[in-house]
Design a protein around this motif. Sequence first.
Motif, PDB file in Angstrom:
ATOM      1  N   ARG A  31       9.693   2.152  40.044  1.00  0.00           N
ATOM      2  CA  ARG A  31       8.860   2.472  41.199  1.00  0.00           C
ATOM      3  C   ARG A  31       9.370   3.740  41.861  1.00  0.00           C
ATOM      4  NH1 ARG A  31       9.604  -1.957  43.651  1.00  0.00           N
ATOM      5  NH2 ARG A  31      11.133  -1.252  45.171  1.00  0.00           N
ATOM      6  N   GLY A  32       8.417   4.592  42.229  1.00  0.00           N
ATOM      7  CA  GLY A  32       8.776   5.790  42.965  1.00  0.00           C
ATOM      8  C   GLY A  32       8.592   7.068  42.182  1.00  0.00           C
ATOM      9  N   TRP A  33       8.368   8.159  42.899  1.00  0.00           N
ATOM     10  CA  TRP A  33       8.270   9.484  42.276  1.00  0.00           C
ATOM     11  C   TRP A  33       9.657   9.929  41.821  1.00  0.00           C
ATOM     12  CZ3 TRP A  33       4.003  11.909  40.845  1.00  0.00           C
ATOM     13  CH2 TRP A  33       4.067  13.272  40.503  1.00  0.00           C
ATOM     14  N   LEU A  34      10.658   9.581  42.617  1.00  0.00           N
ATOM     15  CA  LEU A  34      12.064   9.797  42.255  1.00  0.00           C
ATOM     16  C   LEU A  34      12.739   8.427  42.306  1.00  0.00           C
ATOM     17  CD1 LEU A  34      12.838  13.024  44.332  1.00  0.00           C
ATOM     18  CD2 LEU A  34      12.363  12.854  41.877  1.00  0.00           C
ATOM     19  N   PRO A  35      12.799   7.726  41.186  1.00  0.00           N
ATOM     20  CA  PRO A  35      13.308   6.353  41.184  1.00  0.00           C
ATOM     21  C   PRO A  35      14.727   6.238  41.720  1.00  0.00           C
ATOM     22  CG  PRO A  35      12.179   6.837  39.142  1.00  0.00           C
ATOM     23  CD  PRO A  35      12.315   8.136  39.870  1.00  0.00           C
ATOM     24  N   SER A  36      14.998   5.065  42.284  1.00  0.00           N
ATOM     25  CA  SER A  36      16.298   4.804  42.877  1.00  0.00           C
ATOM     26  C   SER A  36      17.410   4.875  41.850  1.00  0.00           C
ATOM     27  CB  SER A  36      16.291   3.414  43.528  1.00  0.00           C
ATOM     28  OG  SER A  36      17.592   3.032  43.891  1.00  0.00           O
ATOM     29  N   ALA A  37      18.500   5.543  42.220  1.00  0.00           N
ATOM     30  CA  ALA A  37      19.654   5.641  41.335  1.00  0.00           C
ATOM     31  C   ALA A  37      20.369   4.300  41.190  1.00  0.00           C
ATOM     32  CB  ALA A  37      20.634   6.688  41.873  1.00  0.00           C
ATOM     33  N   THR A  38      20.089   3.381  42.108  1.00  0.00           N
ATOM     34  CA  THR A  38      20.703   2.050  42.032  1.00  0.00           C
ATOM     35  C   THR A  38      19.928   1.137  41.087  1.00  0.00           C
ATOM     36  OG1 THR A  38      19.389   1.130  43.851  1.00  0.00           O
ATOM     37  CG2 THR A  38      21.426   2.274  44.432  1.00  0.00           C
ATOM     38  N   ARG A  39      18.801   1.641  40.558  1.00  0.00           N
ATOM     39  CA  ARG A  39      17.941   0.889  39.648  1.00  0.00           C
ATOM     40  C   ARG A  39      17.163  -0.211  40.346  1.00  0.00           C
ATOM     41  NH1 ARG A  39      19.742   1.491  33.492  1.00  0.00           N
ATOM     42  NH2 ARG A  39      21.111   3.273  33.702  1.00  0.00           N
ATOM     43  N   SER A  40      17.139  -0.169  41.653  1.00  0.00           N
ATOM     44  CA  SER A  40      16.262  -1.065  42.385  1.00  0.00           C
ATOM     45  C   SER A  40      14.827  -0.664  42.098  1.00  0.00           C
ATOM     46  CB  SER A  40      16.545  -0.965  43.885  1.00  0.00           C
ATOM     47  OG  SER A  40      15.601  -1.702  44.625  1.00  0.00           O
ATOM     48  N   GLY A  41      13.985  -1.609  41.700  1.00  0.00           N
ATOM     49  CA  GLY A  41      12.601  -1.286  41.383  1.00  0.00           C
ATOM     50  C   GLY A  41      12.395  -0.834  39.950  1.00  0.00           C
ATOM     51  N   TRP A  42      13.371  -1.061  39.118  1.00  0.00           N
ATOM     52  CA  TRP A  42      13.272  -0.737  37.690  1.00  0.00           C
ATOM     53  C   TRP A  42      12.951  -1.994  36.888  1.00  0.00           C
ATOM     54  CZ3 TRP A  42      16.768   3.446  35.199  1.00  0.00           C
ATOM     55  CH2 TRP A  42      16.949   4.520  36.087  1.00  0.00           C
ATOM     56  N   GLY A  43      12.334  -1.809  35.724  1.00  0.00           N
ATOM     57  CA  GLY A  43      12.177  -2.912  34.797  1.00  0.00           C
ATOM     58  C   GLY A  43      13.435  -3.093  33.965  1.00  0.00           C
ATOM     59  N   GLN A  44      13.338  -4.013  32.991  1.00  0.00           N
ATOM     60  CA  GLN A  44      14.528  -4.307  32.181  1.00  0.00           C
ATOM     61  C   GLN A  44      14.665  -3.362  30.994  1.00  0.00           C
ATOM     62  OE1 GLN A  44      11.685  -5.751  31.706  1.00  0.00           O
ATOM     63  NE2 GLN A  44      11.457  -5.751  29.470  1.00  0.00           N
ATOM     64  N   GLY A  45      13.610  -2.622  30.710  1.00  0.00           N
ATOM     65  CA  GLY A  45      13.660  -1.626  29.652  1.00  0.00           C
ATOM     66  C   GLY A  45      13.105  -2.116  28.329  1.00  0.00           C
ATOM     67  N   THR A  46      12.689  -1.158  27.509  1.00  0.00           N
ATOM     68  CA  THR A  46      12.246  -1.444  26.145  1.00  0.00           C
ATOM     69  C   THR A  46      12.818  -0.356  25.237  1.00  0.00           C
ATOM     70  OG1 THR A  46      10.327  -1.960  24.747  1.00  0.00           O
ATOM     71  CG2 THR A  46      10.035  -0.202  26.366  1.00  0.00           C
ATOM     72  N   GLN A  47      13.305  -0.739  24.078  1.00  0.00           N
ATOM     73  CA  GLN A  47      13.994   0.193  23.190  1.00  0.00           C
ATOM     74  C   GLN A  47      13.003   0.923  22.297  1.00  0.00           C
ATOM     75  OE1 GLN A  47      17.272   1.044  23.043  1.00  0.00           O
ATOM     76  NE2 GLN A  47      16.800   2.497  21.386  1.00  0.00           N
ATOM     77  N   VAL A  48      13.167   2.232  22.224  1.00  0.00           N
ATOM     78  CA  VAL A  48      12.411   3.066  21.292  1.00  0.00           C
ATOM     79  C   VAL A  48      13.415   3.730  20.358  1.00  0.00           C
ATOM     80  CG1 VAL A  48      10.955   5.101  21.053  1.00  0.00           C
ATOM     81  CG2 VAL A  48      10.500   3.451  22.881  1.00  0.00           C
ATOM     82  N   THR A  49      13.231   3.525  19.064  1.00  0.00           N
ATOM     83  CA  THR A  49      14.096   4.129  18.070  1.00  0.00           C
ATOM     84  C   THR A  49      13.252   4.960  17.118  1.00  0.00           C
ATOM     85  OG1 THR A  49      15.645   2.268  18.200  1.00  0.00           O
ATOM     86  CG2 THR A  49      15.790   3.685  16.258  1.00  0.00           C
ATOM     87  N   VAL A  50      13.603   6.236  17.008  1.00  0.00           N
ATOM     88  CA  VAL A  50      12.892   7.148  16.116  1.00  0.00           C
ATOM     89  C   VAL A  50      13.849   7.516  14.988  1.00  0.00           C
ATOM     90  CG1 VAL A  50      11.549   9.255  15.911  1.00  0.00           C
ATOM     91  CG2 VAL A  50      11.608   8.006  18.086  1.00  0.00           C
ATOM     92  N   SER A  51      13.493   7.104  13.800  1.00  0.00           N
ATOM     93  CA  SER A  51      14.400   7.301  12.675  1.00  0.00           C
ATOM     94  C   SER A  51      13.606   7.339  11.374  1.00  0.00           C
ATOM     95  CB  SER A  51      15.429   6.175  12.629  1.00  0.00           C
ATOM     96  OG  SER A  51      16.242   6.285  11.480  1.00  0.00           O
ATOM     97  N   SER A  52      14.090   8.159  10.452  1.00  0.00           N
ATOM     98  CA  SER A  52      13.469   8.210   9.139  1.00  0.00           C
ATOM     99  C   SER A  52      14.173   7.255   8.182  1.00  0.00           C
ATOM    100  CB  SER A  52      13.510   9.631   8.590  1.00  0.00           C
ATOM    101  OG  SER A  52      14.829  10.112   8.558  1.00  0.00           O
TER     102      SER A  52
END
Length: 120
Positions: free
Chosen positions: A99-120
């Motif tokens: 959340r936010g135009w400049l998200p909180s550095a404390t990670r408040s308002g962040w999701g848990q994340g999803t992994q993206v791996t780009v590999s041949s």
Amino acid sequence: EVQYVESGGGMVQPGGSLKLSCTASLSGFTFGGDDMSWVRQAPGKGPVRIASIGGTGNTWYAAVVKGRFTISRDNAKSTLYLQMNDLKVDDTAQYYCARGWLPSATRSGWGQGTQVTVSS
């Protein structure tokens, strides 16, 4: 408190595409009123903001993804998206919506994340 849940990550070859989604889980929450961003963190590196979208639809992109990634939102579904095209090995990272135009550095308002791996 609003929870954000990302999905859509995975493994893809260079040049491929993925579309990430981020859904706000609190019913009744006015998702459309908030600026939202995508932030990514590569292994061993700090988090980097790569795209933001305002409540009115205005957008910002980091130079490294501009022209390849598109941020969008569907306020009726309380969902944020990130369309990623022409993926490169250097795009490999954990991707977070925040959340936010400049998200909180404390990670408040962040999701848990999803992994993206780009590999041949």
